[in-house]
Design a protein around this motif. Sequence first.
Motif, PDB file in Angstrom:
ATOM      1  N   VAL A  74      36.223  63.796  34.429  1.00  0.00           N
ATOM      2  CA  VAL A  74      37.615  64.010  33.541  1.00  0.00           C
ATOM      3  C   VAL A  74      38.066  62.542  33.450  1.00  0.00           C
ATOM      4  CG1 VAL A  74      39.487  65.341  33.019  1.00  0.00           C
ATOM      5  CG2 VAL A  74      37.530  66.573  34.316  1.00  0.00           C
ATOM      6  N   VAL A  75      38.277  62.206  32.093  1.00  0.00           N
ATOM      7  CA  VAL A  75      38.527  60.700  31.886  1.00  0.00           C
ATOM      8  C   VAL A  75      39.806  60.883  30.760  1.00  0.00           C
ATOM      9  CG1 VAL A  75      38.085  58.622  31.095  1.00  0.00           C
ATOM     10  CG2 VAL A  75      36.584  59.759  32.584  1.00  0.00           C
ATOM     11  N   THR A  76      40.916  60.265  31.112  1.00  0.00           N
ATOM     12  CA  THR A  76      41.838  60.313  29.718  1.00  0.00           C
ATOM     13  C   THR A  76      42.304  58.753  29.384  1.00  0.00           C
ATOM     14  OG1 THR A  76      43.760  59.908  31.327  1.00  0.00           O
ATOM     15  CG2 THR A  76      43.101  62.307  30.921  1.00  0.00           C
ATOM     16  N   PHE A  93      41.719  67.519  40.400  1.00  0.00           N
ATOM     17  CA  PHE A  93      42.519  66.864  39.267  1.00  0.00           C
ATOM     18  C   PHE A  93      43.418  66.026  39.981  1.00  0.00           C
ATOM     19  CE2 PHE A  93      41.926  70.021  35.643  1.00  0.00           C
ATOM     20  CZ  PHE A  93      40.423  69.856  35.762  1.00  0.00           C
ATOM     21  N   SER A  94      43.652  64.680  39.570  1.00  0.00           N
ATOM     22  CA  SER A  94      44.641  63.767  40.074  1.00  0.00           C
ATOM     23  C   SER A  94      46.027  64.430  39.741  1.00  0.00           C
ATOM     24  CB  SER A  94      44.558  62.397  39.934  1.00  0.00           C
ATOM     25  OG  SER A  94      45.171  62.221  38.410  1.00  0.00           O
ATOM     26  N   PRO A  95      47.106  63.810  40.291  1.00  0.00           N
ATOM     27  CA  PRO A  95      48.357  64.259  39.946  1.00  0.00           C
ATOM     28  C   PRO A  95      48.710  63.849  38.411  1.00  0.00           C
ATOM     29  CG  PRO A  95      48.647  63.457  42.015  1.00  0.00           C
ATOM     30  CD  PRO A  95      47.359  63.209  41.579  1.00  0.00           C
ATOM     31  N   ARG A 153      48.640  70.008  35.427  1.00  0.00           N
ATOM     32  CA  ARG A 153      49.691  70.717  34.693  1.00  0.00           C
ATOM     33  C   ARG A 153      50.074  69.854  33.322  1.00  0.00           C
ATOM     34  NH1 ARG A 153      50.866  71.150  39.662  1.00  0.00           N
ATOM     35  NH2 ARG A 153      52.141  69.236  39.798  1.00  0.00           N
ATOM     36  N   THR A 154      48.675  69.203  32.612  1.00  0.00           N
ATOM     37  CA  THR A 154      49.006  68.434  31.522  1.00  0.00           C
ATOM     38  C   THR A 154      48.113  69.225  30.313  1.00  0.00           C
ATOM     39  OG1 THR A 154      47.339  67.067  31.753  1.00  0.00           O
ATOM     40  CG2 THR A 154      49.284  66.088  32.894  1.00  0.00           C
ATOM     41  N   PRO A 155      48.275  68.865  29.260  1.00  0.00           N
ATOM     42  CA  PRO A 155      47.386  69.300  27.923  1.00  0.00           C
ATOM     43  C   PRO A 155      45.945  68.891  28.087  1.00  0.00           C
ATOM     44  CG  PRO A 155      49.516  68.841  27.236  1.00  0.00           C
ATOM     45  CD  PRO A 155      49.494  68.319  28.487  1.00  0.00           C
ATOM     46  N   ALA A 156      45.719  67.472  28.725  1.00  0.00           N
ATOM     47  CA  ALA A 156      44.627  67.008  29.084  1.00  0.00           C
ATOM     48  C   ALA A 156      43.729  67.889  29.967  1.00  0.00           C
ATOM     49  CB  ALA A 156      44.468  65.522  29.624  1.00  0.00           C
ATOM     50  N   ALA A 157      44.274  68.433  31.012  1.00  0.00           N
ATOM     51  CA  ALA A 157      43.696  69.260  31.996  1.00  0.00           C
ATOM     52  C   ALA A 157      43.169  70.622  31.234  1.00  0.00           C
ATOM     53  CB  ALA A 157      44.632  69.853  32.937  1.00  0.00           C
ATOM     54  N   THR A 158      43.913  71.068  30.503  1.00  0.00           N
ATOM     55  CA  THR A 158      43.770  72.291  29.599  1.00  0.00           C
ATOM     56  C   THR A 158      42.334  72.108  28.617  1.00  0.00           C
ATOM     57  OG1 THR A 158      46.044  73.231  29.750  1.00  0.00           O
ATOM     58  CG2 THR A 158      44.585  74.210  27.978  1.00  0.00           C
ATOM     59  N   GLU A 159      42.650  70.846  28.047  1.00  0.00           N
ATOM     60  CA  GLU A 159      41.569  70.506  27.408  1.00  0.00           C
ATOM     61  C   GLU A 159      40.092  70.127  27.956  1.00  0.00           C
ATOM     62  OE1 GLU A 159      40.386  67.166  23.738  1.00  0.00           O
ATOM     63  OE2 GLU A 159      42.089  66.839  24.699  1.00  0.00           O
TER      64      GLU A 159
END
Length: 92
Positions: free
Chosen positions: A17-19, A47-49, A53-59
């Motif tokens: 998972v890359v942002t 998932f890292s901190p 709890r971010t929209p990116a995690a949901t995506e």
Amino acid sequence: AWVADAAARDGFRFFAVVTPEHGPCGVAAYLRIDPPNGVLEIGHLNFSPHLQRTPAATEALHLLIDHAFTLGYRRVEWKCDSRNAPSRAAAR
């Protein structure tokens, strides 16, 4: 060493998972992959901190689910340990 071991596991397919903001900040996997029955499970989420709890995690989860259905799977399961309150809250 962990990445090499995970990549070699039979029956697992790991994804990074890359942002744009933080680069690689998580992993997730397809497991219990059962093509004849059209079923797989999403698990081994870490998932890292920066991602939690971010929209990116949901995506990221949305993309994994969408990809599974695109591959022809009919059922996608996501389970979490009942003792993991943050994961239970995310599932809700």
